[in-house]
Design a protein around this motif. Sequence first.
Motif, PDB file in Angstrom:
ATOM      1  N   ASN A  52       0.809  -1.215   0.000  1.00  0.00           N
ATOM      2  CA  ASN A  52       0.000   0.000   0.000  1.00  0.00           C
ATOM      3  C   ASN A  52       0.844   1.269   0.000  1.00  0.00           C
ATOM      4  OD1 ASN A  52       1.024  -0.282   2.548  1.00  0.00           O
ATOM      5  ND2 ASN A  52      -0.893   0.144   3.620  1.00  0.00           N
ATOM      6  N   ASP A  53       2.165   1.138  -0.169  1.00  0.00           N
ATOM      7  CA  ASP A  53       3.062   2.288  -0.216  1.00  0.00           C
ATOM      8  C   ASP A  53       3.403   2.566  -1.680  1.00  0.00           C
ATOM      9  OD1 ASP A  53       4.972   4.236   0.056  1.00  0.00           O
ATOM     10  OD2 ASP A  53       6.212   3.143   1.498  1.00  0.00           O
ATOM     11  N   HIS A  54       2.820   3.635  -2.217  1.00  0.00           N
ATOM     12  CA  HIS A  54       2.982   3.944  -3.634  1.00  0.00           C
ATOM     13  C   HIS A  54       4.005   5.051  -3.893  1.00  0.00           C
ATOM     14  CE1 HIS A  54      -0.558   1.477  -4.192  1.00  0.00           C
ATOM     15  NE2 HIS A  54      -1.248   2.243  -3.350  1.00  0.00           N
ATOM     16  N   ARG A  55       4.725   5.463  -2.863  1.00  0.00           N
ATOM     17  CA  ARG A  55       5.671   6.562  -3.052  1.00  0.00           C
ATOM     18  C   ARG A  55       6.807   6.217  -4.009  1.00  0.00           C
ATOM     19  NH1 ARG A  55       6.824   7.568   3.239  1.00  0.00           N
ATOM     20  NH2 ARG A  55       6.692   5.286   3.123  1.00  0.00           N
ATOM     21  N   PHE A  56       7.194   4.944  -4.048  1.00  0.00           N
ATOM     22  CA  PHE A  56       8.346   4.542  -4.853  1.00  0.00           C
ATOM     23  C   PHE A  56       7.944   3.553  -5.945  1.00  0.00           C
ATOM     24  CE2 PHE A  56       9.611   4.918  -0.288  1.00  0.00           C
ATOM     25  CZ  PHE A  56      10.184   6.184  -0.383  1.00  0.00           C
ATOM     26  N   SER A  57       6.713   3.681  -6.437  1.00  0.00           N
ATOM     27  CA  SER A  57       6.202   2.709  -7.410  1.00  0.00           C
ATOM     28  C   SER A  57       6.607   3.013  -8.847  1.00  0.00           C
ATOM     29  CB  SER A  57       4.669   2.648  -7.317  1.00  0.00           C
ATOM     30  OG  SER A  57       4.100   3.923  -7.581  1.00  0.00           O
ATOM     31  N   LYS A  58       6.989   4.254  -9.150  1.00  0.00           N
ATOM     32  CA  LYS A  58       7.357   4.603 -10.523  1.00  0.00           C
ATOM     33  C   LYS A  58       8.696   3.954 -10.889  1.00  0.00           C
ATOM     34  CE  LYS A  58       3.826   7.174 -11.502  1.00  0.00           C
ATOM     35  NZ  LYS A  58       3.931   8.630 -11.659  1.00  0.00           N
ATOM     36  N   PRO A  59       8.890   3.612 -12.163  1.00  0.00           N
ATOM     37  CA  PRO A  59      10.124   2.917 -12.575  1.00  0.00           C
ATOM     38  C   PRO A  59      11.388   3.726 -12.328  1.00  0.00           C
ATOM     39  CG  PRO A  59       8.797   3.595 -14.489  1.00  0.00           C
ATOM     40  CD  PRO A  59       7.948   3.774 -13.286  1.00  0.00           C
ATOM     41  N   GLN A  60      11.279   5.049 -12.237  1.00  0.00           N
ATOM     42  CA  GLN A  60      12.470   5.874 -11.988  1.00  0.00           C
ATOM     43  C   GLN A  60      13.145   5.526 -10.663  1.00  0.00           C
ATOM     44  OE1 GLN A  60       9.524   6.927 -13.079  1.00  0.00           O
ATOM     45  NE2 GLN A  60       9.636   8.874 -14.208  1.00  0.00           N
ATOM     46  N   TRP A  61      12.351   4.976  -9.728  1.00  0.00           N
ATOM     47  CA  TRP A  61      12.910   4.667  -8.416  1.00  0.00           C
ATOM     48  C   TRP A  61      13.773   3.406  -8.428  1.00  0.00           C
ATOM     49  CZ3 TRP A  61      13.237   7.841  -4.446  1.00  0.00           C
ATOM     50  CH2 TRP A  61      12.362   8.921  -4.373  1.00  0.00           C
ATOM     51  N   THR A  62      13.827   2.696  -9.523  1.00  0.00           N
ATOM     52  CA  THR A  62      14.708   1.521  -9.606  1.00  0.00           C
ATOM     53  C   THR A  62      16.108   1.907 -10.061  1.00  0.00           C
ATOM     54  OG1 THR A  62      14.046   1.054 -11.900  1.00  0.00           O
ATOM     55  CG2 THR A  62      12.745   0.033 -10.133  1.00  0.00           C
ATOM     56  N   THR A  63      16.306   3.152 -10.440  1.00  0.00           N
ATOM     57  CA  THR A  63      17.637   3.611 -10.869  1.00  0.00           C
ATOM     58  C   THR A  63      18.421   4.101  -9.666  1.00  0.00           C
ATOM     59  OG1 THR A  63      16.821   5.855 -11.318  1.00  0.00           O
ATOM     60  CG2 THR A  63      16.728   4.250 -13.122  1.00  0.00           C
ATOM     61  N   GLN A  64      19.751   4.050  -9.808  1.00  0.00           N
ATOM     62  CA  GLN A  64      20.633   4.508  -8.739  1.00  0.00           C
ATOM     63  C   GLN A  64      21.054   5.958  -8.989  1.00  0.00           C
ATOM     64  OE1 GLN A  64      20.839   2.857  -6.193  1.00  0.00           O
ATOM     65  NE2 GLN A  64      20.533   0.697  -6.736  1.00  0.00           N
ATOM     66  N   PRO A  65      21.269   6.741  -7.950  1.00  0.00           N
ATOM     67  CA  PRO A  65      21.306   6.362  -6.523  1.00  0.00           C
ATOM     68  C   PRO A  65      19.942   6.467  -5.825  1.00  0.00           C
ATOM     69  CG  PRO A  65      22.000   8.624  -6.725  1.00  0.00           C
ATOM     70  CD  PRO A  65      21.705   8.152  -8.132  1.00  0.00           C
ATOM     71  N   PHE A  66      18.907   6.765  -6.607  1.00  0.00           N
ATOM     72  CA  PHE A  66      17.597   7.013  -5.991  1.00  0.00           C
ATOM     73  C   PHE A  66      17.030   5.753  -5.339  1.00  0.00           C
ATOM     74  CE2 PHE A  66      18.097   9.911  -9.621  1.00  0.00           C
ATOM     75  CZ  PHE A  66      18.107  11.108  -8.929  1.00  0.00           C
ATOM     76  N   ASN A  67      17.304   4.610  -5.943  1.00  0.00           N
ATOM     77  CA  ASN A  67      16.841   3.367  -5.338  1.00  0.00           C
ATOM     78  C   ASN A  67      17.505   3.144  -3.981  1.00  0.00           C
ATOM     79  OD1 ASN A  67      17.502   0.085  -5.218  1.00  0.00           O
ATOM     80  ND2 ASN A  67      15.386   0.625  -5.720  1.00  0.00           N
ATOM     81  N   LEU A  68      18.777   3.531  -3.883  1.00  0.00           N
ATOM     82  CA  LEU A  68      19.498   3.398  -2.614  1.00  0.00           C
ATOM     83  C   LEU A  68      18.909   4.345  -1.565  1.00  0.00           C
ATOM     84  CD1 LEU A  68      21.879   1.813  -1.417  1.00  0.00           C
ATOM     85  CD2 LEU A  68      23.339   3.781  -1.949  1.00  0.00           C
ATOM     86  N   PHE A  69      18.560   5.565  -1.988  1.00  0.00           N
ATOM     87  CA  PHE A  69      17.915   6.505  -1.060  1.00  0.00           C
ATOM     88  C   PHE A  69      16.618   5.908  -0.505  1.00  0.00           C
ATOM     89  CE2 PHE A  69      19.767  10.217  -3.728  1.00  0.00           C
ATOM     90  CZ  PHE A  69      21.010   9.999  -3.165  1.00  0.00           C
ATOM     91  N   ALA A  70      15.823   5.334  -1.407  1.00  0.00           N
ATOM     92  CA  ALA A  70      14.539   4.776  -0.981  1.00  0.00           C
ATOM     93  C   ALA A  70      14.728   3.602  -0.033  1.00  0.00           C
ATOM     94  CB  ALA A  70      13.728   4.344  -2.211  1.00  0.00           C
ATOM     95  N   GLN A  71      15.675   2.728  -0.350  1.00  0.00           N
ATOM     96  CA  GLN A  71      15.889   1.568   0.513  1.00  0.00           C
ATOM     97  C   GLN A  71      16.442   1.972   1.871  1.00  0.00           C
ATOM     98  OE1 GLN A  71      16.843  -2.432  -1.343  1.00  0.00           O
ATOM     99  NE2 GLN A  71      17.971  -1.079  -2.730  1.00  0.00           N
ATOM    100  N   ALA A  72      17.313   2.980   1.893  1.00  0.00           N
ATOM    101  CA  ALA A  72      17.829   3.472   3.170  1.00  0.00           C
ATOM    102  C   ALA A  72      16.698   4.005   4.041  1.00  0.00           C
ATOM    103  CB  ALA A  72      18.874   4.558   2.927  1.00  0.00           C
ATOM    104  N   PHE A  73      15.785   4.744   3.425  1.00  0.00           N
ATOM    105  CA  PHE A  73      14.646   5.274   4.178  1.00  0.00           C
ATOM    106  C   PHE A  73      13.757   4.142   4.686  1.00  0.00           C
ATOM    107  CE2 PHE A  73      10.132   6.396   4.047  1.00  0.00           C
ATOM    108  CZ  PHE A  73      10.099   7.344   5.051  1.00  0.00           C
TER     109      PHE A  73
END
Length: 605
Positions: free
Chosen positions: A117-138
């Motif tokens: 139910n968390d849609h904040r990181f659902s867009k494909p852009q969030w699978t690219t680095q370093p943004f994916n790392l930011f999301a996983q750290a959070f």
Amino acid sequence: MVVGEEIVSPAPADVLVASGGKPVSLGADANSKEFRREDHELDKAFSAVLARLTGGISPAALSMAYLDWACHLAAAPQRQIEIGHGAWHAARRLAERSLHFADPNRGPWDLIKPQANDHRFSKPQWTTQPFNLFAQAFLLGEDWWHKATTGVRGVDPANEAIVDFSLRQLLDVFAPSNFAATNPEVVEKTFQSGGENLVFGWQNWLADLMQVLQPGRASDSTEFVVGKSVATAPGKIVLRNRLMELIQYAPTTDKVRPEPILVVPAWIMKYYILDLSQHNSLVRYLTDHGFTVFMISWRNPGAEDRDIAFDDYRSLGVMAALDTIGQIVPNTRVHAAGYCLGGTLLSITAAAMARDGDDRLRTVTLFAAQTDFTEAGELTLFINESQIAFLEDMMWERGYLDTTQMAGAFQLLRSNDLIWSRVSRDYLLGERAHPSDLMAWNADATRLPYRMHSEYLRKLFLNNDLAEGRYEVGGRPVSLSDIHTPMFVVGTMRDHVAPWKSTYKVHYEVDADVTFVLASGGHNAGIVAPPDEPGHSHQVRTKAADAPYLGPDEWQGSSPRIEGSWWPTWITWLEQQSGTLGPPPRLGTDHSADLGIAPGGYVHT
């Protein structure tokens, strides 16, 4: 009372004149009646001022919850070791991942995945680095805090939930999706538009700021106007009193069922959620299928209505409506339907009528309405003695619960969807969601009278008097087990206000045949579910009054699933409970000729 009112008194130095004008001796016994009376003006004034600074959240309730958690955690060394080990393990995994963030052999969510139910990181852009790392750290940090605040032995479950919920709200502020530099969608759009999105976002922020600073300022949108584009089903006002207007809708078929339908909406919302646009109006759907529909339209209370009681909504609302319907359609029983708080009120009314031998109700239908409040979801986090006293003091100053306070509480329940996703879309991406009739209705906020809301919170939420047989009507308790009329009860799968398992409890509270429907969607979108709108589904099952009880999980696993809206299922059920078709009744009474036409005047208050 005016907060900050100058106090001038010729009284001695040890006497303080309260703003209400009554002297209070500072040298009196602290246990005297003057200090113990519940309506002490100075205490209420101080709490009212404090509420403005805290957004209506009781600092005492929050502090006690954190103190409970901290004290028990301090006395749990093994739990401390587990929490510390969890932090070290998460940090080690994140550090290792950051050293190899460009490794193509590693998946984008190999450390932790967002919840469904968390849609904040659902867009494909969030699978690219370093943004994916930011999301996983959070997400790792959020998961660690959740584990740190839960599972501590000895902590009261209610306090544990408050700590977990409040920390989650705080952490959500710092999500990488909320900042332009760490949100890949914003970075991409900024480069593509040359920063135009940030300019539009600034304009959106200024427009919203003006709306906050000028609450009465009219909206720029003219697409959805009450009486013109929404709430347009033709009808007539057949009753008006100080609390409500009763609308009788004009028939759209040559013949109608003899039993009319009375709809009791909640007064925390405007009634026309059930009469939005033509394509999704439940009122039109009912009239098109041969039913005579009556709708209560509640008046939006002001400071002068501070002493309106919860029972006034029963007597001046449901009972007054039934009396008027009896004049228009005499000697005929009524199908009654209640939505949300209106359904709770209808349950109380039905129990009182059954107790008193009043058999005017043919059936009772509940839309996302609770009769037992022990499992009312995260909304109950705002309900304890400290919080209710704080809200009472805040309402006491104005005489009602303000619209912003109520809307804010509901938004917190789904902050990612209703707050932070809007921040990202409106202010960072510079976009605006396309307006809809449901959004326009949601912005048409209402207020709640001081006395009524206090009684509602204490008797129903805090003490659960209705479910436990202590709720009184006319000086005598009522019992839901006295209800024997057939019931149709609708719960919605993603309801954050009235969780479906809470609405399901009606099965063992009433002594009646219960047809229960579990609909897809949430508290509003799950109820406003027109048949021609794709994406709807529901499960349905009927339990006879003398049939054995089936638990909610077992019910969900064994009940048939139907693709499409639940509206046709309800119509079929109503037809089975109704008589044969005949000519429609007259429109209005002899005394309602000058009351006007739908949608009436109260909907504009």
